[in-house]
Design a protein around this motif. Structure first.
Motif, mmCIF file in Angstrom:
data_model
loop_
_atom_site.group_PDB
_atom_site.id
_atom_site.type_symbol
_atom_site.label_atom_id
_atom_site.label_comp_id
_atom_site.label_asym_id
_atom_site.label_seq_id
_atom_site.Cartn_x
_atom_site.Cartn_y
_atom_site.Cartn_z
ATOM 1 N N ASP A 27 93.355 43.279 36.983
ATOM 2 C CA ASP A 27 93.014 42.274 36.068
ATOM 3 C C ASP A 27 93.870 41.171 35.932
ATOM 4 O OD1 ASP A 27 91.359 40.752 34.427
ATOM 5 O OD2 ASP A 27 91.369 42.258 32.469
ATOM 6 N N PRO A 28 94.153 40.340 36.783
ATOM 7 C CA PRO A 28 95.281 39.257 36.844
ATOM 8 C C PRO A 28 95.013 38.190 35.865
ATOM 9 C CG PRO A 28 94.012 39.155 39.046
ATOM 10 C CD PRO A 28 93.480 40.429 38.220
ATOM 11 N N ALA A 29 93.729 38.097 35.408
ATOM 12 C CA ALA A 29 93.250 37.040 34.552
ATOM 13 C C ALA A 29 94.032 37.318 33.319
ATOM 14 C CB ALA A 29 91.779 36.770 34.397
ATOM 15 N N LYS A 30 93.714 38.772 32.970
ATOM 16 C CA LYS A 30 94.343 39.256 31.488
ATOM 17 C C LYS A 30 95.683 39.165 31.282
ATOM 18 C CE LYS A 30 94.673 43.427 28.783
ATOM 19 N NZ LYS A 30 94.560 44.854 28.963
ATOM 20 N N ALA A 31 96.502 39.457 32.539
ATOM 21 C CA ALA A 31 98.129 39.128 32.715
ATOM 22 C C ALA A 31 98.241 37.833 32.512
ATOM 23 C CB ALA A 31 98.505 39.756 33.896
ATOM 24 N N PHE A 32 97.482 36.929 33.080
ATOM 25 C CA PHE A 32 97.929 35.624 32.787
ATOM 26 C C PHE A 32 97.694 35.116 31.235
ATOM 27 C CE2 PHE A 32 96.665 30.972 32.759
ATOM 28 C CZ PHE A 32 97.846 30.372 33.255
ATOM 29 N N LEU A 33 96.697 35.638 30.609
ATOM 30 C CA LEU A 33 96.292 35.466 29.506
ATOM 31 C C LEU A 33 97.449 36.063 28.563
ATOM 32 C CD1 LEU A 33 94.350 34.439 27.173
ATOM 33 C CD2 LEU A 33 93.332 36.719 26.999
ATOM 34 N N VAL A 34 97.925 37.265 28.703
ATOM 35 C CA VAL A 34 99.208 37.768 28.027
ATOM 36 C C VAL A 34 100.392 37.003 28.177
ATOM 37 C CG1 VAL A 34 100.496 39.756 27.748
ATOM 38 C CG2 VAL A 34 98.010 40.075 28.058
ATOM 39 N N GLY A 35 100.508 36.628 29.532
ATOM 40 C CA GLY A 35 101.569 35.561 29.688
ATOM 41 C C GLY A 35 101.610 34.330 28.777
ATOM 42 N N THR A 36 100.433 33.587 28.764
ATOM 43 C CA THR A 36 100.185 32.600 28.151
ATOM 44 C C THR A 36 100.601 32.789 26.519
ATOM 45 O OG1 THR A 36 98.727 31.718 29.773
ATOM 46 C CG2 THR A 36 98.595 30.858 27.004
ATOM 47 N N GLY A 37 100.207 34.125 25.941
ATOM 48 C CA GLY A 37 100.398 34.562 24.518
ATOM 49 C C GLY A 37 101.985 34.653 24.359
ATOM 50 N N SER A 38 102.697 35.091 25.393
ATOM 51 C CA SER A 38 104.262 35.377 25.342
ATOM 52 C C SER A 38 104.722 33.980 25.193
ATOM 53 C CB SER A 38 104.562 36.217 26.282
ATOM 54 O OG SER A 38 105.957 36.230 26.368
ATOM 55 N N PHE A 39 104.488 32.888 26.023
ATOM 56 C CA PHE A 39 104.922 31.742 25.912
ATOM 57 C C PHE A 39 104.448 31.093 24.700
ATOM 58 C CE2 PHE A 39 104.272 27.157 26.833
ATOM 59 C CZ PHE A 39 105.553 26.966 27.248
ATOM 60 N N LEU A 40 103.445 31.099 24.173
ATOM 61 C CA LEU A 40 103.229 30.663 22.716
ATOM 62 C C LEU A 40 104.024 31.040 21.853
ATOM 63 C CD1 LEU A 40 99.405 30.280 22.880
ATOM 64 C CD2 LEU A 40 100.992 28.427 23.002
ATOM 65 N N SER A 41 104.341 32.357 21.808
ATOM 66 C CA SER A 41 105.341 33.084 20.861
ATOM 67 C C SER A 41 106.642 32.473 20.895
ATOM 68 C CB SER A 41 105.154 34.550 20.936
ATOM 69 O OG SER A 41 105.895 34.813 22.037
ATOM 70 N N PHE A 42 107.247 32.179 22.298
ATOM 71 C CA PHE A 42 108.414 31.373 22.524
ATOM 72 C C PHE A 42 108.335 30.287 21.836
ATOM 73 C CE2 PHE A 42 110.996 28.501 24.857
ATOM 74 C CZ PHE A 42 112.394 29.197 24.487
ATOM 75 N N ILE A 43 107.329 29.332 21.963
ATOM 76 C CA ILE A 43 107.318 28.016 21.584
ATOM 77 C C ILE A 43 107.374 28.057 19.782
ATOM 78 C CG2 ILE A 43 106.018 26.000 21.348
ATOM 79 C CD1 ILE A 43 107.297 26.212 23.809
ATOM 80 N N VAL A 44 106.426 28.878 19.360
ATOM 81 C CA VAL A 44 106.374 29.033 17.987
ATOM 82 C C VAL A 44 107.731 29.588 17.275
ATOM 83 C CG1 VAL A 44 105.250 30.379 15.906
ATOM 84 C CG2 VAL A 44 104.006 29.380 17.727
ATOM 85 N N GLY A 45 108.415 30.443 17.783
ATOM 86 C CA GLY A 45 109.641 31.239 17.305
ATOM 87 C C GLY A 45 110.764 29.937 17.595
ATOM 88 N N THR A 46 110.644 29.313 18.707
ATOM 89 C CA THR A 46 111.922 28.165 18.695
ATOM 90 C C THR A 46 111.570 27.221 17.875
ATOM 91 O OG1 THR A 46 112.020 28.994 21.244
ATOM 92 C CG2 THR A 46 112.950 26.765 20.417
ATOM 93 N N GLY A 47 110.298 26.706 17.460
ATOM 94 C CA GLY A 47 110.009 25.704 16.655
ATOM 95 C C GLY A 47 110.467 26.103 15.211
ATOM 96 N N LEU A 48 109.977 27.344 14.951
ATOM 97 C CA LEU A 48 110.783 27.616 13.405
ATOM 98 C C LEU A 48 112.239 27.776 13.232
ATOM 99 C CD1 LEU A 48 108.280 31.036 12.746
ATOM 100 C CD2 LEU A 48 108.197 28.747 11.637
ATOM 101 N N LYS A 49 112.616 28.287 14.366
ATOM 102 C CA LYS A 49 114.212 28.201 14.449
ATOM 103 C C LYS A 49 114.762 26.978 14.272
ATOM 104 C CE LYS A 49 114.856 30.869 17.963
ATOM 105 N NZ LYS A 49 115.515 31.537 19.035
ATOM 106 N N LEU A 50 114.345 25.946 15.046
ATOM 107 C CA LEU A 50 114.722 24.647 15.155
ATOM 108 C C LEU A 50 114.541 23.903 13.837
ATOM 109 C CD1 LEU A 50 113.794 23.345 18.473
ATOM 110 C CD2 LEU A 50 116.033 23.294 17.867
ATOM 111 N N ALA A 51 113.223 24.185 13.387
ATOM 112 C CA ALA A 51 113.100 23.555 12.036
ATOM 113 C C ALA A 51 113.988 24.033 10.708
ATOM 114 C CB ALA A 51 111.376 23.876 11.358
#
Length: 170
Positions: free
Chosen positions: A121-145
């Motif tokens: 299921d490569p589509a699911k793997a891509f979706l999970v990767g997108t979730g991981s990337f979003l968590s990086f963006i949110v976490g970095t945004g919180l730390k930067l703020a």
């Protein structure tokens, strides 16, 4: 001594902002150390209530940033392998492909982890990767703020005396 503490406060808060992006540096903690340096000056107007509030923000942001990647990876349907892959991807990206690897490492790590877990299921793997990337963006945004907020607090606290000191030198 006040000038040294003021310069250390600025240095710690600026390095703290850099540390919000670079995983090897504890960004928000360094920013809080800068706030403490500013508080120890003889002219500081930072109250103890502000110190406690910033400490709570520092702890909360650090805890959230620690648990967010695994939670978001799971939330997007990932397995434990995807969460581990995202974590490995952060560090591998930092050491092997800086600075872009820090941003893309969690994504590729989660995708590879999921594909190792379930190749069908490569589509699911891509979706999970997108979730991981979003968590990086949110976490970095919180730390930067939080780090930028502490920098602004430090600058507001030391601006007057620092301006007077610079005026006597130049």
């Amino acid at each position: 001594m006040d000038i040294t503490l003021a310069l250390l406060a600025l240095l710690f808060t600026v390095v703290g902002i850099i540390g919000c992006i670079v995983p090897a540096l504890p960004g928000v903690i360094l920013s809080y150390a800068g706030l403490l340096c500013s508080w120890f000056t003889s002219y500081s107007t930072i109250g103890t209530a502000a110190l406690w509030i910033w400490l709570a923000v520092t702890v909360a942001v650090s805890v959230i940033d620690y648990y967010l990647p695994a939670w978001m990876t799971r939330r997007f349907g990932g397995s434990r392998s995807g969460a581990i892959g995202a974590t490995v991807g952060v560090f591998a990206g930092f050491f092997f492909f800086p600075p872009l690897g820090v941003i893309l490492g969690p994504f590729f790590g989660a995708v590879i982890g999921e594909l190792l877990h379930d190749k069908s299921d490569p589509a699911k793997a891509f979706l999970v990767g997108t979730g991981s990337f979003l968590s990086f963006i949110v976490g970095t945004g919180l730390k930067l703020a939080a780090a930028v907020g502490m920098l602004l607090h430090v600058v507001a606290d030391i601006w007057g005396p620092l301006r007077e000191w610079l005026a006597t030198i130049f």
